[in-house]
Design an enzyme around this catalytic site. Sequence first.
Site, PDB file in Angstrom:
ATOM      1  N   ALA A   1     -10.575   5.434   3.714  1.00 16.01           N
ATOM      2  CA  ALA A   1      -9.351   4.683   3.428  1.00 16.01           C
ATOM      3  C   ALA A   1      -8.287   5.625   2.887  1.00 16.01           C
ATOM      4  O   ALA A   1      -8.471   6.277   1.870  1.00 16.01           O
ATOM      5  CB  ALA A   1      -9.638   3.591   2.400  1.00 16.01           C
TER       6      ALA A   1
ATOM      7  N   TYR B   1      -0.596  11.388  -5.854  1.00 12.10           N
ATOM      8  CA  TYR B   1      -1.397  10.400  -5.127  1.00 12.10           C
ATOM      9  C   TYR B   1      -1.364  10.717  -3.632  1.00 12.10           C
ATOM     10  O   TYR B   1      -2.395  10.757  -2.950  1.00 12.10           O
ATOM     11  CB  TYR B   1      -0.864   8.998  -5.398  1.00 12.10           C
ATOM     12  CG  TYR B   1      -1.652   7.910  -4.718  1.00 12.10           C
ATOM     13  CD1 TYR B   1      -2.933   7.583  -5.147  1.00 12.10           C
ATOM     14  CD2 TYR B   1      -1.126   7.221  -3.627  1.00 12.10           C
ATOM     15  CE1 TYR B   1      -3.667   6.593  -4.515  1.00 12.10           C
ATOM     16  CE2 TYR B   1      -1.855   6.223  -2.987  1.00 12.10           C
ATOM     17  CZ  TYR B   1      -3.125   5.916  -3.434  1.00 12.10           C
ATOM     18  OH  TYR B   1      -3.847   4.943  -2.800  1.00 12.10           O
TER      19      TYR B   1
END
Length: 343
Positions: free
Chosen positions: A131, A163
Amino acid sequence: MPTRSRKTAETRPANAGRVLVSGGAGFIGSHLVERLVARGDRVCVVDDLSTGVESNLAPVRDRIEFVGRDLSLALEHELRAERFDQIYHLAAAVGVELVMNEPVRAIETNVDLTAQLLRFASASNTPTLIASSSEVYGKPGKELFSEEDDVLYGPTSVTRWSYACSKAIDEYLALAYAREGRVPAVVCRFFNTVGPRQLGDYGMVVPRFVRAALAGEPLRVYGDGSQSRCFCDVRDVTELLPRLLGEPTAAGRVFNVGSDSPITIMELAELVIDTLKSESTIITVPYSDAYPGGFEDLRHRRPDLTRVREAVGFDASTVLIQTIRDIAASLRQSASLGSEGGV
Ligand code: UDP
């Protein structure tokens, strides 16, 4: 103490797969687990319940194996000698606020766990879905995002981009394992997945708006609300994932996963209020108040879905109004149960 439970159902077809879902008690994970159980798979969920909620698994709890432990420790202990037919790696540090408030945890979770998981998968060449996130695109300065686009990040002094970079490293690693023939890995870049069980606590706008609308509180639109996103119902996403991982030509490739119907955040606020017939008002909040630590919000984000459509066919069929209603129902139910689960 880690928890582990196993219940085997004799009714499963003999050819049912054994599937590992990391992060299976989370928002996307728990919907995926339900779908895999429904198709007859024997599912093992690993989730340390840091952002996942065990009650998310209530509908299938007696039909799965659950390891309530950090994935890293589970791979070293409970799962060390285990083999699976498929792996879905959804365990991750999620949400803007978590990334901004706990950057070390977010980076380490995203990079270390994926590296360890791919090593584990490589022992038996297990098809593995990784993911990833539309955040990987960074700030490309255009509205439509295609998998082969260049990416553009801000400087490393701006936490937000950690991130995106951590997820990009995950992708590099997955593609490298695939290229070397060690793991048939498929990478999915999720674009604004929404639905019941999503936590508004981590900054996601749809559950936040629904919660505010139900409480009769103002919906807080950041900036002037002209920024746009494409929201895709989690049930459409989880219908797609097993088909994608089961498609041999998908291995070693990156796929955008989401809806390509944009809506501005102001329109979204109005839609939530209309759909739920709420008395709430809408207020605009300057970005400097919304994100005191500083944050570069993207203006527009829309996935190019050509690749996923060509590979396995895909059209998000759940309309946003339905998703809003279902999130509201799930919130009301968890409030009436007094549970900490739900949205
Ligand atoms: N947003 C908002 N109010 C909120 C939370 C988010 O207006 O309470 C805005 C946010 O600034 C962004 C959009 O909604 O422009 C989507 O935010 P979210 O965190 O859901 O997803 P992402 O930023 O990752 O697209």
